[in-house]
Design an enzyme around this catalytic site. Structure first.
Site, PDB file in Angstrom:
ATOM      1  N   LYS A  14       0.846  -1.206   0.000  1.00 23.78           N
ATOM      2  CA  LYS A  14       0.000   0.000   0.000  1.00 23.78           C
ATOM      3  C   LYS A  14       0.870   1.240   0.000  1.00 23.78           C
ATOM      4  O   LYS A  14       2.048   1.227   0.366  1.00 23.78           O
ATOM      5  CB  LYS A  14      -0.940   0.007   1.206  1.00 23.78           C
ATOM      6  CG  LYS A  14      -0.255  -0.006   2.581  1.00 23.78           C
ATOM      7  CD  LYS A  14       0.160   1.350   3.111  1.00 23.78           C
ATOM      8  CE  LYS A  14       0.747   1.257   4.512  1.00 23.78           C
ATOM      9  NZ  LYS A  14       1.363   2.545   4.962  1.00 23.78           N
ATOM     10  N   PRO A 111       9.433  -4.275   0.408  1.00 23.05           N
ATOM     11  CA  PRO A 111      10.486  -3.923   1.361  1.00 23.05           C
ATOM     12  C   PRO A 111       9.937  -3.809   2.781  1.00 23.05           C
ATOM     13  O   PRO A 111       8.851  -3.267   3.004  1.00 23.05           O
ATOM     14  CB  PRO A 111      10.991  -2.564   0.865  1.00 23.05           C
ATOM     15  CG  PRO A 111      10.529  -2.465  -0.547  1.00 23.05           C
ATOM     16  CD  PRO A 111       9.272  -3.243  -0.641  1.00 23.05           C
ATOM     17  N   GLY A 115       7.194   1.560   5.270  1.00 26.92           N
ATOM     18  CA  GLY A 115       5.924   2.272   5.219  1.00 26.92           C
ATOM     19  C   GLY A 115       5.001   1.791   4.125  1.00 26.92           C
ATOM     20  O   GLY A 115       4.034   2.470   3.770  1.00 26.92           O
ATOM     21  N   MET A 116       5.258   0.578   3.590  1.00 33.49           N
ATOM     22  CA  MET A 116       4.468   0.054   2.479  1.00 33.49           C
ATOM     23  C   MET A 116       3.545  -1.090   2.898  1.00 33.49           C
ATOM     24  O   MET A 116       2.911  -1.725   2.058  1.00 33.49           O
ATOM     25  CB  MET A 116       5.399  -0.389   1.348  1.00 33.49           C
ATOM     26  CG  MET A 116       6.245   0.755   0.804  1.00 33.49           C
ATOM     27  SD  MET A 116       7.381   0.262  -0.499  1.00 33.49           S
ATOM     28  CE  MET A 116       6.236  -0.036  -1.846  1.00 33.49           C
ATOM     29  N   SER A 120       1.673  -6.183   7.215  1.00 36.58           N
ATOM     30  CA  SER A 120       0.210  -6.235   7.269  1.00 36.58           C
ATOM     31  C   SER A 120      -0.354  -7.036   6.097  1.00 36.58           C
ATOM     32  O   SER A 120      -1.311  -7.803   6.257  1.00 36.58           O
ATOM     33  CB  SER A 120      -0.368  -4.818   7.262  1.00 36.58           C
ATOM     34  OG  SER A 120       0.040  -4.102   8.418  1.00 36.58           O
ATOM     35  N   ASP A 153      -2.924  -1.439  10.255  1.00 36.06           N
ATOM     36  CA  ASP A 153      -2.991  -1.469   8.791  1.00 36.06           C
ATOM     37  C   ASP A 153      -3.566  -2.774   8.248  1.00 36.06           C
ATOM     38  O   ASP A 153      -3.837  -2.875   7.046  1.00 36.06           O
ATOM     39  CB  ASP A 153      -1.599  -1.258   8.185  1.00 36.06           C
ATOM     40  CG  ASP A 153      -1.113   0.181   8.318  1.00 36.06           C
ATOM     41  OD1 ASP A 153      -1.913   1.042   8.727  1.00 36.06           O
ATOM     42  OD2 ASP A 153       0.069   0.424   8.022  1.00 36.06           O
TER      43      ASP A 153
END
Length: 312
Positions: A14, A111, A115-116, A120, A153
């Site tokens: 995301k 990665p 923050g991607m 989750s 998330d």
């Protein structure tokens, strides 16, 4: 219909197209407003039924268009009990009263600690895999509630598409009308601790961020047709508390703009930075102009978070 012996789940990463963080709540979490967007970069989870117990194998598969992740980044993915996918599989089995187990093979491309939402996504994939392996039907609302027990998330990683996230990110409302886009994501070697980023925000004076964020995001989500830049321009609170990493972040954004990318922005608490490709732009030309040693990914927006397939 007999139960499948194996299933394959594609679990997508995301981006946060905008992210505003408010003050810390009494329960220790922070209220936030964000727009989540699923993208094409994905991990793959293979799950095979076994009589009892859960086992996890993690493999790493390069997915960057250019550059490579450091060994430290790969090592950041837990392989034992701390892995979120393993925890999710056990939670799903307990919730559904499943007595059997599964052997999980996780192929990592997203990665870690960037923050991607890779962890989750893997948790969502594991939940979906266990339910599919044992043919258990669980309503979406129930799955989202279960996912929230694992992380803020995870509900979005189960739902996917485009969604406005509020609360601590677990309260979701689908967003219609967002134009599809392509983007380039650059992942620096440095990382940002999410816990430390939140702690820095607690020391930060929020100004307009906490009070006006829901109104500003709401004005955009109410439109019939939405360009992604409209959300991205609303900002990301974590960019204000990068501290010693600020020059590196600013420099990366400058290089991305010089290469022709639009509205470079950090996703989540970082450290990945994404920039939009202009419509009709040549990916190869932009990559050729983009200076730097970061691992670089070419992605597109996606309408789903998970794809589930039965295997013989």
């Amino acid at each position: 219909m007999s139960l499948p012996r194996r299933v394959r789940v594609t679990a997508r990463a995301k981006l946060n197209l905008g992210l505003a963080v408010g003050p810390r709540r009494a329960d220790g979490f922070h209220d936030l407003t964000t727009v989540f967007q699923s993208i094409s970069l994905a991990d793959t989870l293979l799950a095979e039924r076994q009589p009892r117990g859960f086992r996890l194998i993690v493999r790493h598969e390069p997915a960057a268009e250019r550059g490579r992740l450091t060994a430290r980044t790969r090592a950041a993915v837990p392989v034992g009990q701390a892995n979120l996918a393993l925890r999710a599989a056990r939670l799903a089995a307990r919730h559904a009263g499943i007595t059997g187990g599964a052997r999980l093979t996780l192929i990592k491309r997203i990665p870690a600690q960037a923050g991607m939402g890779g962890g989750s996504a893997d948790a969502a994939a594991a939940m979906a895999a266990i339910f599919a392996l044992y043919d258990v039907r669980v309503p979406l609302a129930e799955r989202l509630e279960l996912g929230a027990e694992l992380g803020s998330d995870v509900p979005f990683a189960l739902m996917g598409g485009t969604a406005l996230g509020t609360g601590r990110g677990e309260r979701l409302r689908p967003v219609r009308g967002l134009q599809s886009f392509r983007a380039i994501v650059a992942v620096p070697a440095w990382r940002v601790s999410t816990a430390r980023a939140f702690a820095e925000l607690d020391r930060f004076r929020y100004g307009l961020t906490a009070r006006n964020a829901p109104l500003r995001f709401g004005k955009v989500t109410g439109r019939m047709v939405i360009e992604p830049c409209e959300f991205i321009r609303l900002g990301n609170s974590f960019e204000a508390v990068l501290g010693a990493r600020s020059p590196s972040f600013t420099g990366l954004c400058s290089r991305m703009r010089e290469a022709g990318l639009l509205e470079p922005r950090m996703t989540g608490s970082g450290s990945a930075v994404f920039g939009l490709l202009a419509r009709g732009a040549s990916v190869r030309a932009v990559l050729d102009r983009l200076a730097g040693s970061e691992a670089v990914y070419v992605v597109r927006s996606a309408r789903r978070a998970l794809d589930i397939g039965r295997l013989r």
